[in-house]
Design a protein around this motif. Sequence first.
Motif, PDB file in Angstrom:
ATOM      1  N   TYR A 182       0.826  -1.213   0.000  1.00  0.00           N
ATOM      2  CA  TYR A 182       0.000   0.000   0.000  1.00  0.00           C
ATOM      3  C   TYR A 182       0.860   1.262   0.000  1.00  0.00           C
ATOM      4  CZ  TYR A 182      -3.869   3.144   1.277  1.00  0.00           C
ATOM      5  OH  TYR A 182      -4.816   4.135   1.284  1.00  0.00           O
ATOM      6  N   ALA A 183       1.942   1.231   0.740  1.00  0.00           N
ATOM      7  CA  ALA A 183       2.729   2.439   0.965  1.00  0.00           C
ATOM      8  C   ALA A 183       3.595   2.841  -0.221  1.00  0.00           C
ATOM      9  CB  ALA A 183       3.605   2.257   2.202  1.00  0.00           C
ATOM     10  N   ASP A 184       3.904   1.919  -1.114  1.00  0.00           N
ATOM     11  CA  ASP A 184       4.845   2.189  -2.210  1.00  0.00           C
ATOM     12  C   ASP A 184       4.159   1.963  -3.557  1.00  0.00           C
ATOM     13  OD1 ASP A 184       6.962   2.419  -3.972  1.00  0.00           O
ATOM     14  OD2 ASP A 184       8.315   1.107  -2.855  1.00  0.00           O
ATOM     15  N   GLU A 185       3.462   2.974  -4.048  1.00  0.00           N
ATOM     16  CA  GLU A 185       2.708   2.841  -5.297  1.00  0.00           C
ATOM     17  C   GLU A 185       3.620   2.689  -6.503  1.00  0.00           C
ATOM     18  OE1 GLU A 185      -0.889   5.102  -7.765  1.00  0.00           O
ATOM     19  OE2 GLU A 185      -0.033   6.016  -5.962  1.00  0.00           O
ATOM     20  N   THR A 186       4.819   3.242  -6.442  1.00  0.00           N
ATOM     21  CA  THR A 186       5.741   3.154  -7.563  1.00  0.00           C
ATOM     22  C   THR A 186       6.093   1.706  -7.882  1.00  0.00           C
ATOM     23  OG1 THR A 186       6.705   5.309  -7.053  1.00  0.00           O
ATOM     24  CG2 THR A 186       8.011   3.835  -8.434  1.00  0.00           C
ATOM     25  N   ARG A 187       6.261   0.905  -6.836  1.00  0.00           N
ATOM     26  CA  ARG A 187       6.718  -0.470  -7.047  1.00  0.00           C
ATOM     27  C   ARG A 187       5.643  -1.530  -6.918  1.00  0.00           C
ATOM     28  NH1 ARG A 187      12.122  -1.785  -3.829  1.00  0.00           N
ATOM     29  NH2 ARG A 187      11.113  -0.638  -2.142  1.00  0.00           N
ATOM     30  N   PHE A 188       4.517  -1.205  -6.231  1.00  0.00           N
ATOM     31  CA  PHE A 188       3.573  -2.270  -5.900  1.00  0.00           C
ATOM     32  C   PHE A 188       2.127  -1.920  -6.237  1.00  0.00           C
ATOM     33  CE2 PHE A 188       6.934  -2.549  -2.513  1.00  0.00           C
ATOM     34  CZ  PHE A 188       7.588  -3.644  -3.068  1.00  0.00           C
ATOM     35  N   TYR A 189       1.383  -2.953  -6.633  1.00  0.00           N
ATOM     36  CA  TYR A 189      -0.074  -2.866  -6.752  1.00  0.00           C
ATOM     37  C   TYR A 189      -0.682  -3.068  -5.361  1.00  0.00           C
ATOM     38  CZ  TYR A 189       0.928  -3.784 -11.700  1.00  0.00           C
ATOM     39  OH  TYR A 189       1.420  -3.730 -12.972  1.00  0.00           O
ATOM     40  N   SER A 190      -1.893  -2.559  -5.168  1.00  0.00           N
ATOM     41  CA  SER A 190      -2.559  -2.721  -3.877  1.00  0.00           C
ATOM     42  C   SER A 190      -4.067  -2.732  -4.076  1.00  0.00           C
ATOM     43  CB  SER A 190      -2.174  -1.583  -2.925  1.00  0.00           C
ATOM     44  OG  SER A 190      -3.002  -1.578  -1.774  1.00  0.00           O
ATOM     45  N   TYR A 191      -4.684  -3.822  -3.677  1.00  0.00           N
ATOM     46  CA  TYR A 191      -6.143  -3.916  -3.728  1.00  0.00           C
ATOM     47  C   TYR A 191      -6.782  -2.878  -2.810  1.00  0.00           C
ATOM     48  CZ  TYR A 191     -10.839  -5.645  -2.844  1.00  0.00           C
ATOM     49  OH  TYR A 191     -12.203  -5.725  -2.682  1.00  0.00           O
ATOM     50  N   ARG A 192      -6.220  -2.688  -1.634  1.00  0.00           N
ATOM     51  CA  ARG A 192      -6.805  -1.729  -0.686  1.00  0.00           C
ATOM     52  C   ARG A 192      -6.682  -0.300  -1.207  1.00  0.00           C
ATOM     53  NH1 ARG A 192      -7.652  -1.998   5.605  1.00  0.00           N
ATOM     54  NH2 ARG A 192      -8.334  -4.026   4.826  1.00  0.00           N
ATOM     55  N   ARG A 193      -5.558   0.032  -1.794  1.00  0.00           N
ATOM     56  CA  ARG A 193      -5.391   1.370  -2.376  1.00  0.00           C
ATOM     57  C   ARG A 193      -6.394   1.588  -3.499  1.00  0.00           C
ATOM     58  NH1 ARG A 193      -0.002   1.285  -3.364  1.00  0.00           N
ATOM     59  NH2 ARG A 193      -0.333   0.627  -5.515  1.00  0.00           N
ATOM     60  N   LYS A 194      -6.597   0.566  -4.321  1.00  0.00           N
ATOM     61  CA  LYS A 194      -7.597   0.625  -5.392  1.00  0.00           C
ATOM     62  C   LYS A 194      -8.983   0.877  -4.815  1.00  0.00           C
ATOM     63  CE  LYS A 194     -10.905  -2.244  -7.325  1.00  0.00           C
ATOM     64  NZ  LYS A 194     -12.005  -2.965  -6.631  1.00  0.00           N
ATOM     65  N   THR A 195      -9.312   0.182  -3.711  1.00  0.00           N
ATOM     66  CA  THR A 195     -10.623   0.328  -3.087  1.00  0.00           C
ATOM     67  C   THR A 195     -10.807   1.724  -2.519  1.00  0.00           C
ATOM     68  OG1 THR A 195     -10.644  -2.029  -2.543  1.00  0.00           O
ATOM     69  CG2 THR A 195     -12.147  -0.608  -1.315  1.00  0.00           C
ATOM     70  N   HIS A 196      -9.798   2.245  -1.839  1.00  0.00           N
ATOM     71  CA  HIS A 196      -9.886   3.587  -1.271  1.00  0.00           C
ATOM     72  C   HIS A 196     -10.068   4.651  -2.343  1.00  0.00           C
ATOM     73  CE1 HIS A 196      -7.731   2.393   2.743  1.00  0.00           C
ATOM     74  NE2 HIS A 196      -8.959   1.942   2.657  1.00  0.00           N
ATOM     75  N   ARG A 197      -9.530   4.406  -3.527  1.00  0.00           N
ATOM     76  CA  ARG A 197      -9.629   5.378  -4.616  1.00  0.00           C
ATOM     77  C   ARG A 197     -10.858   5.155  -5.499  1.00  0.00           C
ATOM     78  NH1 ARG A 197      -3.346   5.647  -6.780  1.00  0.00           N
ATOM     79  NH2 ARG A 197      -2.493   6.726  -4.950  1.00  0.00           N
ATOM     80  N   GLY A 198     -11.548   4.059  -5.294  1.00  0.00           N
ATOM     81  CA  GLY A 198     -12.701   3.758  -6.114  1.00  0.00           C
ATOM     82  C   GLY A 198     -12.345   3.384  -7.542  1.00  0.00           C
ATOM     83  N   GLU A 199     -11.164   2.813  -7.746  1.00  0.00           N
ATOM     84  CA  GLU A 199     -10.737   2.420  -9.089  1.00  0.00           C
ATOM     85  C   GLU A 199     -11.385   1.090  -9.482  1.00  0.00           C
ATOM     86  OE1 GLU A 199      -6.381   4.634  -8.907  1.00  0.00           O
ATOM     87  OE2 GLU A 199      -6.539   2.496  -8.407  1.00  0.00           O
ATOM     88  N   ALA A 200     -11.476   0.852 -10.778  1.00  0.00           N
ATOM     89  CA  ALA A 200     -12.236  -0.287 -11.288  1.00  0.00           C
ATOM     90  C   ALA A 200     -11.514  -1.619 -11.118  1.00  0.00           C
ATOM     91  CB  ALA A 200     -12.562  -0.070 -12.760  1.00  0.00           C
ATOM     92  N   ASP A 201     -10.198  -1.613 -11.119  1.00  0.00           N
ATOM     93  CA  ASP A 201      -9.452  -2.871 -11.066  1.00  0.00           C
ATOM     94  C   ASP A 201      -8.036  -2.567 -10.591  1.00  0.00           C
ATOM     95  OD1 ASP A 201      -9.099  -5.621 -11.303  1.00  0.00           O
ATOM     96  OD2 ASP A 201      -8.814  -5.594 -13.472  1.00  0.00           O
ATOM     97  N   TYR A 202      -7.184  -3.581 -10.578  1.00  0.00           N
ATOM     98  CA  TYR A 202      -5.832  -3.451 -10.059  1.00  0.00           C
ATOM     99  C   TYR A 202      -4.965  -4.541 -10.650  1.00  0.00           C
ATOM    100  CZ  TYR A 202      -7.519  -7.223  -7.094  1.00  0.00           C
ATOM    101  OH  TYR A 202      -8.064  -8.403  -6.654  1.00  0.00           O
ATOM    102  N   GLY A 203      -3.658  -4.303 -10.661  1.00  0.00           N
ATOM    103  CA  GLY A 203      -2.727  -5.314 -11.151  1.00  0.00           C
ATOM    104  C   GLY A 203      -2.334  -6.286 -10.055  1.00  0.00           C
ATOM    105  N   ARG A 204      -1.650  -7.350 -10.457  1.00  0.00           N
ATOM    106  CA  ARG A 204      -1.180  -8.365  -9.508  1.00  0.00           C
ATOM    107  C   ARG A 204       0.315  -8.610  -9.728  1.00  0.00           C
ATOM    108  NH1 ARG A 204      -6.673  -7.920 -10.933  1.00  0.00           N
ATOM    109  NH2 ARG A 204      -7.962  -9.470  -9.846  1.00  0.00           N
ATOM    110  N   HIS A 205       1.043  -8.706  -8.608  1.00  0.00           N
ATOM    111  CA  HIS A 205       2.436  -9.116  -8.696  1.00  0.00           C
ATOM    112  C   HIS A 205       2.501 -10.638  -8.784  1.00  0.00           C
ATOM    113  CE1 HIS A 205       2.076  -5.845  -5.573  1.00  0.00           C
ATOM    114  NE2 HIS A 205       2.716  -5.216  -6.551  1.00  0.00           N
ATOM    115  N   ILE A 206       3.612 -11.123  -9.288  1.00  0.00           N
ATOM    116  CA  ILE A 206       3.883 -12.556  -9.263  1.00  0.00           C
ATOM    117  C   ILE A 206       5.128 -12.792  -8.408  1.00  0.00           C
ATOM    118  CG2 ILE A 206       4.504 -14.611 -10.610  1.00  0.00           C
ATOM    119  CD1 ILE A 206       1.646 -13.665 -11.086  1.00  0.00           C
TER     120      ILE A 206
END
Length: 255
Positions: free
Chosen positions: A226-250
């Motif tokens: 959540y804290a590092d948007e440059t490097r990581f996707y975050s479902y919770r950050r997406k939810t807080h922003r009301g965004e439609a979807d999010y990426g996934r790391h492997i």
Amino acid sequence: MLAPLRSALLDRAGFRHAFFTREGGVSRGLYRGLNGGLGSDDDPADVAENRARMAAHLGVGPERLLSLYQIHSALAVPVVAPWDSASRPRADAMVTERPGLAIGVGTADCGPVLFADPEARVIGAAHAGWKGALGGVLEATLDGMEALGARRARILAALGPMLSQAHYEVGPEFEARFRAEDPANARFFREGARPGHPHFDLPGYLRARLEHAGIAAIDDLAHCTYADETRFYSYRRKTHRGEADYGRHIAAIVL
């Protein structure tokens, strides 16, 4: 250019692995970067290219970078051969002793955990969110590895980037569920800024379960998605922003 994180513990044991970040991919918009999520609404061609880049980094062909249809369960499956994306098992962990298969999990706040027994040459990968962890997905992974000849006292585990306690606000019913399972779980909660909304320590909970299981060593990379948007996707950050979807790391490991 890809910039995956690595575990010093797994490196010293000689295991090829990676906790991939957003860096080095071709996805655009909400998915900007190295989105490996087969279940996302990203352009399938972009996801395929991202996954091909990850596979190349791990030294395998794209068809040998394997993912599951994750369902937040405690199910761990053995892997003996590649499968296509349409037939991927519904489970949340994989184990194998077969060389050349990169077994991986997708996350965007849940805990990616990679396992290895250096002597038996058995590896595992688990997607450990709160529900799977509470249900026993880590222990199921260890059981699956032992069925292939591993021993818990030799197994190494690395915890990748996940949601940190600072950003993991939950409701009182969430905490009550963990306390009902084991009163000692109270130690994984602390009061947040909002009364009645404690914060949950997912990395600490995963570590405690692994320690209780009796494995040899644990490496926590200690990165917050959540804290590092440059490097990581975050479902919770997406939810807080009301965004439609999010990426996934492997996060993946290969013999």
